[in-house]
Enzyme design. Structure first.
Site, PDB file in Angstrom:
ATOM      1  N   GLY A   1       0.831  -1.202   0.000  1.00 21.13           N
ATOM      2  CA  GLY A   1       0.000   0.000   0.000  1.00 21.13           C
ATOM      3  C   GLY A   1       0.859   1.242   0.000  1.00 21.13           C
TER       4      GLY A   1
ATOM      5  CG  ASP B   1      -6.951  12.350   6.858  1.00 18.87           C
ATOM      6  OD1 ASP B   1      -7.934  12.741   6.199  1.00 18.87           O
ATOM      7  OD2 ASP B   1      -5.923  11.879   6.344  1.00 18.87           O
TER       8      ASP B   1
END
Length: 575
Positions: free
Chosen positions: A271, A388
């Site tokens: 990722g 976030d």
């Protein structure tokens, strides 16, 4: 927006105008009549970024140029009859003459809230450092300084272009704001017969000797300067490494060589996002880990330390566990527990078509996220605002238990502190409306959480440009379905199991709508959200269902500048 266009009695058109307004016009038979502002996202005229043009100062809707300094005039109006067209510098800034750069100080002046994403930002600094940083950067056009109660712990912005400024009342906004606009001081030109001119004529043959001595001196100075820089850089690297030695709660600090071996030279990437790439690795004791290596260390150093300090000092079953880190020379790496099912976005946005999640797993994920956030907001020594929250930052283990990750943008809030002033941060589509004021609380996470609930239930992104135009913004679609009493239409139809729990799912959608209230004090606490999910509390009945403008940054990003998204998380991405 829809209401203005839908009930049109004749031809209409919209125009994005020079002052920042997106206005709607309708043909009235003899001419075009202005109906109103389609966006209408700002509380007053002075909030619009170009309401008074470049360098113009807006005060109570009126435009003016920056005032004079010591009888010197640095700005003139572009058009005296139209002050809203802005101001221009009498003497343009010149990088070749940067020794003549100085500041025109403007007290109680602030900048519009969409801070230039390319602007340099310095947190936790003082006014003098802010000004010096601007003088040393030729592209900087102003030093914009804001602080709350402590002038030595403020925020500095160094934009490369100045749009409209605005008057600022500290009693209203509860923080101080000053602008130091960079200007070019007038050059002094000697005239014939002056002592300066006569002195030049007397140089004669000494010029060559002077140049030789000057050149040797310059070489010596430059050499000494380079040596000082190298020593300072080494000292700074040692100081930074010492900072990490003082971090509490971290069980392991790894060397770069150890992590290089554990990841087999970073060969298996699983990722990445922002400035980091994530690799699978195995420690010497056989523990499988996810190792995140920051690529842009110069830009992510502060965020790296924030993540280490935050997640290294807290422990909760619904927060991803930081096993250790590496801070060696320029290397910055984070070592996390390995989450085999990756991030939530891979499962709810149908990237894995054969593995669509059923309702019970989705409901557990919704509850796990709530418990993790409740711990951050209410059970730590200081409140921690994550800032976030989005599916990419929710990780899933082997049993699909959810854990909140990525604390690079988080902020500590003291228990006796109601709110904090901070630079806009996060990801468009998940930002609460109060980001427009830069004054936020932990309730900004509650809003983002509400968006994530809707994405989990609907199986799509909040901003999905693959949808037809009227459906691309999930929050606007939600308002339409509420008005039509057709919330069931929004439930993910990729899963047959979801269709068997419509009543329960709609109740959770009502919880999401409670979290999505545009006024932060009307949103629930995360502990109240947990109680609703556990069945010991009911959802608030008095809910405002106007969601179409609850995220003005979405409209800004879509209609004005889709090529420059605002401040994305630099530590985002699945692990």
């Amino acid at each position: 927006m829809g209401a203005l266009v839908t009930h049109a009695s004749s031809v209409q058109y919209m125009r994005l105008e020079s002052d920042g307004h997106l206005r709607l016009y309708e043909w009235g038979g003899t001419g075009w009549n202005r109906l109103g502002d389609v966006l209408n996202v700002f509380p007053d005229e002075c909030q619009y970024p170009t309401v008074c043009g470049e360098y113009g100062i807006c005060s109570n809707g009126q435009c003016s140029c920056p005032s004079v300094k010591k009888d010197a005039t640095f700005f003139r109006q572009v058009n005296e009859r139209q002050p809203d067209l802005g101001c221009s510098l009498v003497t343009p800034l010149s990088c070749q003459s940067n020794q003549k750069h100085t500041f025109l100080p403007l007290n109680n002046i602030s900048y519009f809230n969409y801070i230039d994403p390319d602007a340099v930002a310095i947190e936790h600094t003082n006014e003098e450092i802010c000004k010096q940083a601007c003088l040393m950067n030729c592209s900087c056009k102003a030093a914009l300084f804001q602080y709350g109660g402590n002038s030595s712990d403020g925020s500095c912005y160094l934009p490369s272009q100045i749009f409209s400024l605005k008057s600022h009342d500290p009693d209203i906004y509860h923080f101080n704001s000053s602008a130091y606009v960079k200007v070019q001081a007038a050059q002094t030109v000697p005239t014939p017969g002056t002592p300066q001119t006569l002195q030049k004529k007397s140089v004669g043959a000494g010029v060559i000797v002077g140049f030789s001595i000057g050149a040797l001196f310059a070489v010596s100075v430059v050499t000494g300067f380079v040596i000082v820089l190298i020593r300072r850089r080494k000292a700074r690297e040692l100081d930074e490494e010492d900072q990490f030695d003082k971090v509490q709660g971290i069980t392991s600090r790894f060397s770069f060589e150890e992590l290089k071996i554990a990841t087999e030279n970073f060969c298996q990437k699983i990722g990445g996002g922002g400035f980091g790439s994530v690799f699978e690795g195995t420690l010497s004791d056989g523990t499988i880990v996810a190792v995140k290596r920051l690529d842009g260390v110069g830009q992510g150093k502060k965020e790296f330390l924030a993540e280490v300090e935050t997640i290294g000092s807290i422990h909760h079953v619904n927060l991803v566990r930081l096993i250790g880190f590496c801070a060696e020379k320029s290397y910055r790496l984070l070592v996390y527990e390995y989450m085999c099912n990756g991030s939530l976005d891979n499962w709810i946005f149908h990237r894995m078509q054969d593995n669509t999640l059923g309702w019970q797993i989705r409901r557990r994920i919704i509850t796990d996220i709530a418990k993790g956030l409740a711990y951050l907001h209410e059970e730590c020594r200081q409140k921690i605002a994550h800032l976030d929250i989005k599916p990419q930052n929710i990780l899933l283990d082997n049993d699909f238990n959810a854990k909140v990750s990525d604390f690079g943008l988080s902020r500590f809030i003291d228990r006796d502190q109601a709110e904090v002033i901070t630079r806009m941060r996060g990801t468009p589509g998940y930002l609460a409306p109060e980001w427009l004021t830069s004054i936020i609380t932990e309730k900004a996470d509650v809003y983002s959480y509400g968006v994530v609930i809707m994405e989990i239930i609907c199986g799509r992104k909040n901003l999905d440009y693959t949808q037809k135009e009227e459906d691309f913004h999930l929050m606007s679609l939600l308002q339409v379905k509420v008005d039509e009493n057709r919330l069931s239409d929004m439930i993910d139809n990729h899963s047959e199991d979801m269709q068997q729990h419509v009543s329960e799912i709609i109740e959770i959608m009502k919880l999401a709508m409670w979290c999505l209230q545009s006024e932060c004090n009307k949103r629930p606490s995360m502990s109240a959200v947990v109680k609703v999910l556990e069945g010991s509390l009911s959802v608030e009945s008095n809910i405002d269902y106007n969601f179409s403008n609850t995220d003005p940054l979405v409209w800004h990003n879509v209609n004005i500048d889709t090529s420059a998204p605002l401040v994305p998380s630099i530590l985002s991405g699945p692990r």
